[in-house]
Design a protein around this motif. Structure first.
Motif, PDB file in Angstrom:
ATOM      1  N   THR A  15       0.704  -1.142   0.007  1.00 24.67           N
ATOM      2  CA  THR A  15      -0.204   0.010  -0.026  1.00 24.67           C
ATOM      3  C   THR A  15       0.997   1.112   0.067  1.00 24.67           C
ATOM      4  OG1 THR A  15      -1.704  -1.173   1.075  1.00 24.67           O
ATOM      5  CG2 THR A  15      -1.867   1.198   1.247  1.00 24.67           C
ATOM      6  N   GLY A  19       1.119   3.719  -3.187  1.00 20.27           N
ATOM      7  CA  GLY A  19       0.697   5.065  -2.844  1.00 20.27           C
ATOM      8  C   GLY A  19       1.835   5.854  -3.373  1.00 20.27           C
ATOM      9  N   LYS A  23       2.099   9.028  -6.491  1.00 20.38           N
ATOM     10  CA  LYS A  23       2.298  10.401  -6.053  1.00 20.38           C
ATOM     11  C   LYS A  23       3.385  10.963  -6.752  1.00 20.38           C
ATOM     12  CE  LYS A  23      -0.327  11.048  -1.705  1.00 20.38           C
ATOM     13  NZ  LYS A  23      -0.715  12.342  -2.071  1.00 20.38           N
ATOM     14  N   ASN A  85     -11.938   5.700   9.942  1.00 23.24           N
ATOM     15  CA  ASN A  85     -11.251   5.449   8.262  1.00 23.24           C
ATOM     16  C   ASN A  85     -11.213   4.167   7.784  1.00 23.24           C
ATOM     17  OD1 ASN A  85      -9.361   7.944   7.237  1.00 23.24           O
ATOM     18  ND2 ASN A  85      -9.076   7.749   9.505  1.00 23.24           N
ATOM     19  N   ARG A  88     -13.560   4.443   4.169  1.00 22.68           N
ATOM     20  CA  ARG A  88     -12.822   5.001   3.048  1.00 22.68           C
ATOM     21  C   ARG A  88     -11.551   4.010   2.540  1.00 22.68           C
ATOM     22  NH1 ARG A  88      -7.637   7.197   2.970  1.00 22.68           N
ATOM     23  NH2 ARG A  88      -7.607   7.321   5.281  1.00 22.68           N
ATOM     24  N   CYS A  89     -11.169   3.273   3.444  1.00 22.87           N
ATOM     25  CA  CYS A  89      -9.745   2.366   3.032  1.00 22.87           C
ATOM     26  C   CYS A  89     -10.452   1.061   2.608  1.00 22.87           C
ATOM     27  CB  CYS A  89      -9.038   2.186   4.214  1.00 22.87           C
ATOM     28  SG  CYS A  89      -8.071   3.601   4.623  1.00 22.87           S
ATOM     29  N   SER A  92     -11.383   1.475  -0.891  1.00 21.70           N
ATOM     30  CA  SER A  92     -10.190   1.567  -1.871  1.00 21.70           C
ATOM     31  C   SER A  92      -9.968   0.325  -2.260  1.00 21.70           C
ATOM     32  CB  SER A  92      -9.434   2.689  -1.072  1.00 21.70           C
ATOM     33  OG  SER A  92      -8.574   1.704  -0.160  1.00 21.70           O
ATOM     34  N   VAL A 406      -3.743  -0.918   6.342  1.00 18.95           N
ATOM     35  CA  VAL A 406      -4.107  -0.226   5.269  1.00 18.95           C
ATOM     36  C   VAL A 406      -4.494   1.191   5.534  1.00 18.95           C
ATOM     37  CG1 VAL A 406      -6.526  -0.698   5.316  1.00 18.95           C
ATOM     38  CG2 VAL A 406      -5.385  -0.321   3.171  1.00 18.95           C
ATOM     39  N   SER A 410      -1.985   4.421   4.398  1.00 17.28           N
ATOM     40  CA  SER A 410      -2.656   5.548   3.682  1.00 17.28           C
ATOM     41  C   SER A 410      -2.072   6.785   4.058  1.00 17.28           C
ATOM     42  CB  SER A 410      -3.967   5.536   3.461  1.00 17.28           C
ATOM     43  OG  SER A 410      -4.716   5.427   4.759  1.00 17.28           O
ATOM     44  N   HIS A 411      -2.131   6.820   5.686  1.00 16.88           N
ATOM     45  CA  HIS A 411      -1.791   7.880   6.213  1.00 16.88           C
ATOM     46  C   HIS A 411      -0.304   8.494   5.900  1.00 16.88           C
ATOM     47  CE1 HIS A 411      -5.394   8.356   8.505  1.00 16.88           C
ATOM     48  NE2 HIS A 411      -5.064   8.482   9.707  1.00 16.88           N
ATOM     49  N   VAL A 413       1.412   7.570   3.386  1.00 16.91           N
ATOM     50  CA  VAL A 413       1.426   8.056   2.031  1.00 16.91           C
ATOM     51  C   VAL A 413       0.904   9.413   1.754  1.00 16.91           C
ATOM     52  CG1 VAL A 413       0.599   7.839  -0.450  1.00 16.91           C
ATOM     53  CG2 VAL A 413       1.391   5.758   0.879  1.00 16.91           C
ATOM     54  N   ASP A 414      -0.001   9.813   2.511  1.00 17.00           N
ATOM     55  CA  ASP A 414      -0.445  11.435   2.514  1.00 17.00           C
ATOM     56  C   ASP A 414       0.378  12.288   2.989  1.00 17.00           C
ATOM     57  OD1 ASP A 414      -2.718  10.387   1.504  1.00 17.00           O
ATOM     58  OD2 ASP A 414      -3.842  10.297   3.334  1.00 17.00           O
TER      59      ASP A 414
END
Length: 529
Positions: A15, A19, A23, A85, A88-89, A92, A406, A410-411, A413-414
């Motif tokens: 992930t 991700g 980006k 979260n 959302r995850c 995805s 997951v 994702s956090h 990656v952001d």
């Protein structure tokens, strides 16, 4: 954009890698076996979570169950973040193509597992982890991520020699031929899994030798909660066979844990189904109690009876339903002549999940140990089992680990592109092995590994005491001295690298267990009972 190294190819590592590549970061993924050899790929049960973000009652139930399983030692902010979260995850993953099971009307079928108050486990039969892994690996092929398969991380590179806690600027890795290579980067993300192979019996894949944890600690990182090692209660127990996990969802579907004597009486008709399981005497939830409760109860029952295993009973359930819901388990059992829905299944607990790990924040930053300042280590991140977010407290709720992986990935990656704290360094030093001799005799490595695992299983397992923990500490110290003598004098091999990490991880778990003065969750010391 950054040069990023990701260590590990489970759900967390994939992930993050996918991700970050999306980006625009340059990503190199290092995995010491083949890409699918991760704990994710072996995960059967499913992934816990609420799909409807507007269902506040369901969210609160999941939060309460997580806190209760963790005995209140959880970080509440992290629990809230992960649970909220989930919609959302999970969406995805579904959008990416993960085929969670649905009923005839197209509605997702949610499973029940121990410690959960309602059915909330998304699953793909009994191979959920493999389904998720397959989807992510298919996307990896088109992502532009450079994959170094069969390469093993040896040590993190510091900006200056002995600059512990001050930053990470790369990774020394061993390639498939045993040569050591320097990989420079602006960020290293550890997603390397757990440490199950410090014990004799573990459900973990062979790669789970504590590599990421110990690499980071050698670089000055802080760890927490390592005394909390979760033993899965229902693991196939057949002499000479690798431990094979029987998912929690089997008990959610009605399977019952019983000792051999009670099962014999049940078959004779002298006791009924309600009297079959000794777990009903231990916890009002019976067979749906949390893993710490059930594993400890099984261990106690085996000590009392002298048997090598208890049994998982399914003969009161519909065999066709079981075969359809658990095809992987059905197939594995058939190899041993065991028919699901008919025959008792021999089981015993085995090491399954490291609740503790590297101390991280919600963005995945790894913290330095207090002796090195206690601040975030620039350039170093961790996610998945190697990290400790505080979500699980003293005991992980079933199927929360894939969700945590997951969400936290994702956090990470952001936020990873926002960090401006990349450490400065000169040219990284070469690896230290040019003048070392080759390791010619591997026998002592095998002997030392077996001694380590025996010590941990008998003295630092489900039941502990102060005396046994102190004995383990002495034995591990002696083993470490022997292993480090080899390490300092020989060029590294994969076996030697793993053994060095295993003995250091075992010492850290033992030290944490000695420092814990109260019995809670997965830690039980008979001296303080």
């Amino acid at each position: 954009m950054k040069d990023i190294i990701v260590v590990g190819s489970g759900i967390a590592g994939l992930t993050v890698g996918l991700g970050c590549a999306k980006k625009g970061h340059k990503v190199t993924l290092v995995t010491k076996s083949d890409l699918s050899a991760s704990s994710t790929n072996w995960a059967q049960g499913g992934i816990a979570g609420v799909l409807d973000a507007t269902n506040e009652e369901a969210m609160q139930q999941h939060i309460r169950d997580t806190l209760e399983a963790g005995c209140g030692l959880n970080d509440l902010d992290v629990v809230e973040e992960v649970v909220r979260n989930a919609p959302r995850c999970l969406a995805s993953l579904i959008e990416a193509g993960v085929n969670f099971d649905r009923d005839s009307k197209g509605k997702f079928t949610m499973a029940m597992e121990g410690g959960h108050s309602v059915e909330r486990i998304l699953h793909h039969k009994d191979r959920t982890g493999a389904e998720i892994e397959d989807v992510l690996l298919a996307r990896l092929k088109e992502s532009g991520v450079e994959v170094l398969e069969g390469w093993m991380g040896i040590d993190l590179i510091l900006p200056q020699p002995k600059a512990f806690g001050e930053g990470v600027v790369g990774l020394w890795v061993m390639d498939t031929k045993g040569a050591v290579t320097t990989l420079e980067s602006e960020a290293v993300v550890l997603a390397s899994g757990g440490l199950g192979h410090i014990f004799e019996r573990t459900t973990n894949p062979p790669i789970s030798t504590g590599d990421g944890l110990i690499m980071a600690m050698r670089a000055g990182a802080e760890c927490r909660d390592l005394e909390f090692v979760q033993f899965h209660p229902t693991v196939l127990a057949i002499d000479g066979e690798r431990p094979f996990l029987l998912t929690e969802a089997m008990r959610g579907a009605g399977a019952i844990v019983a000792d051999i004597e009670s099962h014999t009486a049940f078959r004779r008709g002298t006791i009924g189904i309600k009297e079959l399981s000794f777990l009903n005497e231990v916890d009002p939830r019976g067979n749906l109690a949390t893993r710490d409760v059930i594993a400890r109860a099984i261990d106690q029952r085996l000590q009392r009876t002298g048997d090598q295993h208890v049994v998982l009973v399914t003969e009161h359930l519909d065999s066709t339903m079981l075969e359809q819901r658990f095809p992987t388990i059905t197939s594995r059992l058939s190899l041993h002549g065991i028919r699901i829905g008919h025959d008792p299944i021999p089981i015993a607990p085995a090491a399954h999940y490291a609740v503790g790990g590297l101390k991280v924040d919600l963005k995945g930053h790894v913290f330095a140990a207090e002796e090195y300042g206690g601040k975030v280590i620039p350039g170093l991140y961790a996610v998945g089992e190697v990290a400790c977010t505080g979500l699980h407290g003293a005991n992980r709720l079933a199927s929360n680990s894939l969700l945590e992986a997951v969400v936290m990935a994702s956090h990470l990656v952001d936020h990873i592109g926002e960090d401006r704290t990349t450490p400065q360094s000169n040219q990284p030093p070469p690896w230290r092995m040019d003048d070392l001799s080759h390791l010619t005799e591997h026998g002592p490595l095998t002997t030392d590994r077996m001694a380590l695992q025996s010590t941990m299983t008998r003295d630092v397992g489900i039941h502990r005491s102060g005396q046994r923990l102190q004995r383990a500490q002495r034995r591990l110290s002696h083993l470490r001295e022997e292993i480090m003598q080899l390490w300092r004098s020989c060029q590294p091999t994969r076996d030697l690298v793993e053994l060095r990490n295993l003995v250091l991880a075992a010492e850290e778990v033992t030290k944490a267990a000695l420092n814990r003065k109260n019995n809670v969750g997965l830690h039980h010391n008979s001296d303080t009972a």
